[in-house]
Enzyme design. Structure first.
Site, PDB file in Angstrom:
ATOM      1  N   ASP A 127      43.154  57.324  91.937  1.00 36.37           N
ATOM      2  CA  ASP A 127      43.864  56.250  92.649  1.00 36.37           C
ATOM      3  C   ASP A 127      43.377  56.102  94.088  1.00 36.37           C
ATOM      4  O   ASP A 127      44.166  56.147  95.041  1.00 36.37           O
ATOM      5  CB  ASP A 127      45.374  56.510  92.649  1.00 36.37           C
ATOM      6  CG  ASP A 127      45.893  56.907  91.277  1.00 36.37           C
ATOM      7  OD1 ASP A 127      45.496  56.271  90.295  1.00 36.37           O
ATOM      8  OD2 ASP A 127      46.683  57.867  91.196  1.00 36.37           O
ATOM      9  N   GLU A 138      50.731  47.588  88.205  1.00 34.21           N
ATOM     10  CA  GLU A 138      51.062  48.671  89.137  1.00 34.21           C
ATOM     11  C   GLU A 138      50.006  48.736  90.232  1.00 34.21           C
ATOM     12  O   GLU A 138      49.180  47.850  90.367  1.00 34.21           O
ATOM     13  CB  GLU A 138      51.149  50.003  88.373  1.00 34.21           C
ATOM     14  CG  GLU A 138      49.874  50.352  87.621  1.00 34.21           C
ATOM     15  CD  GLU A 138      50.011  51.571  86.730  1.00 34.21           C
ATOM     16  OE1 GLU A 138      51.060  52.221  86.764  1.00 34.21           O
ATOM     17  OE2 GLU A 138      49.054  51.870  85.998  1.00 34.21           O
TER      18      GLU A 138
END
Length: 528
Positions: free
Chosen positions: A29, A198
């Site tokens: 991420d 997301e």
């Protein structure tokens, strides 16, 4: 100081081009920013400490690890034991008002932020900006035109029952609190074919509010872009990066930067099983309609010309360690918040880990005192030397490949005082079962017949091949010998497999002794 990785681990091809991934290990991420001539990146660190790694580059291809922003996870008491898939999820890194800021979501507690005057700190203690379950992937924006501040975040269904939505807030400019209850600004359920929306990253560009956000899941998804004239919407959307006919599955979730010469670049991850989420770098441009175009017309590039930035020497985050003065390098993280007594600093070289007594001596997955670093995403050989001075029966130490299943090789003291070379492994719930981090794990068993280590010393080796297939070797004075069958590394639910060093002893009274590790090395192996 800790020695750097061999040049073989860098993505820089030395001819003005680079090959993806630019970070071939589990830097999950990623988010990145430019400050002056420097580029900085952070990534998820989940339940490991220290957390929030800080990477630096001047050309977006060659990166070094310069530290961590989070020394202890909070609430500190909850992270005294491993919570492998919890903790720090999907941070956002920003620079505002002459300070660095990192926001992240802990799915069990809420949205935190920390800040610092310099990338190396000192960083503030975590401030809980929004409390709640399932609040993940936050990203702030300070609007330089209006002076207003905003925050966007996503939701984890496992904690909140909500997913596929992005919620926006007005925020205090000093990021100490939110100014409203929040509003859903993008509802993925209203977009045909979209799911698991997301990981939003929030920007201002060309008079628009932009949200770069992935959807479709980590293994099969895509990168979306959303734009609106007002922060609270309405937003229009477009897919700007997807796998296409490449072998880069699920290319998405990352950050966008602009270079001084006007180039645009986007860094994102690719999920690769036991290797975790590796980082790719994509060129980016804006089309005539004002939408971003990533990679090669929307699909990932493999080899590409480097950014128009000053040449830099090839580099990669450190892996090797001589443990000077008994201290370990920045690349190492504990599997939980560290406690006094796990390691002993001393004048000489070598890492001295105390054999911590525990009732979970037969399951490394439950231990907080395992010192780990990322499994390399390319075939590699891992070696370390070990001396066991622990005198307690059952005292042991070794080199592990740690995930939902694990295997380790090392030394153990027998009841008669003899030190044996042992090799053990543990499965997941059942042989062949998928990773189940919330279920019951398989028990530890011997992977090979123990043999005597007459001097209480051994050299240990793991050869990691394609598909994270690991072969173990040992040398107790007779040269390298293979040990046990091939072990295939497995990830946890969200975290790639780890390399680990440990020392422990069964529960009981009294000091159990220590183990000393020296000359830790990871070298690249030829690919088939």
């Amino acid at each position: 100081m800790t020695s750097q990785s061999a040049p073989a681990f860098t993505a820089d091809l030395g001819d003005g081009t680079y090959r993806n991934p630019v970070l071939n290990a589990d830097w999950s991420d990623p988010d990145l920013i430019r400050v002056g001539d420097d580029y900085y990146m952070t990534a998820s660190s989940f339940g490991r400490a220290p957390g929030l790694p800080l990477l630096h580059s001047r050309d977006l291809v060659n990166w070094t690890l310069v530290g961590h922003a989070l020394q202890l996870l909070e609430p500190a008491k909850e992270f005294r034991t491993p919570r492998h898939d919890c903790g720090v999820w999907a941070p956002s890194l920003r620079h505002h008002d002459d300070r660095f800021w990192i926001f992240w979501g802990d799915p069990d507690h809420g949205i935190y932020q920390i800040n610092a005057p310099e990338i190396r700190g000192p960083w503030t203690r975590p401030h809980l900006l929004k409390e709640g379950k399932g609040l993940i992937d936050p990203c702030p924006l300070w609007d330089e035109e209006t002076g207003e501040a905003y925050l966007v975040h996503a939701w984890a269904k496992s904690r909140s029952g909500i997913k596929n939505r992005l919620t926006g807030h007005s925020m205090r400019p000093d990021a100490t609190g939110l100014l409203d209850e929040g509003k859903v600004i993008v509802d993925g359920d209203r977009i045909p074919g979209w799911f698991t929306l997301e990981g939003p990253k929030l920007y201002r560009h060309d008079g628009w509010f932009w949200i770069f956000a992935p959807a479709g899941g980590v293994t099969t998804g895509w990168q979306g872009a959303f734009r609106s004239r007002g922060f609270f919407g309405p937003y229009e959307e477009r897919i700007v990066l997807e796998q296409g006919d490449t072998d880069v599955n699920g290319p998405h979730q990352g950050g966008w930067v602009r270079t001084p010469s006007g180039e645009h670049w986007f860094a994102h991850f690719q999920e690769k099983g036991a290797y975790g989420r590796v980082v790719h770098l994509q060129p980016m441009r804006w089309d005539t309609d004002g939408w971003p175009v990533l990679g090669d017309e929307g699909t990932p590039v493999d080899v590409h010309k480097k950014p128009d930035l000053p040449p830099q020497p090839p580099s990669a985050p450190a892996t090797d360690d001589d443990f000077p003065g008994g201290r370990f390098g920045r690349q190492w993280q504990w599997t939980a918040n560290p406690q006094d007594g796990w390691a002993t600093w001393h004048a000489g070289d070598g890492l001295r880990l105390n054999c911590v007594r525990t009732a979970d001596a037969d399951d490394l997955r439950k231990l907080p005192n395992v010192l780990t670093q990322r499994l390399p995403g390319t075939p590699a050989t891992v070696e370390v030397e070990l001396a066991l001075s622990g005198e307690a029966p059952g005292a042991r130490a070794g080199l592990a490949v740690l995930g939902d299943a694990f295997s380790w090789i090392g030394l153990q003291r027998g009841t008669d005082g003899t030190v044996h070379l042992v090799h053990r492994f543990a499965e997941t719930v059942a042989m062949g079962a998928p990773p189940t981090p919330f279920g019951q794990w398989g028990r530890e068993r011997d992977a090979a017949h123990p043999r005597v280590a007459p001097e209480g010393r051994a050299r240990l080796r793991v050869e990691i091949g394609e598909g994270a297939r690991c072969r173990f070797f040992c040398d107790v004075g007779e040269g390298w010998q293979p040990s046990g069958p091939v072990f295939t590394a497995t990830p946890w639910r969200w975290v790639g497999a780890l390399l680990g060093l440990f020392a422990l002893a069964p529960a009981g009274g009294g000091h159990a002794g220590a183990a000393t590790f020296t000359q830790f090395r990871i070298t690249a192996r030829p690919t088939s």
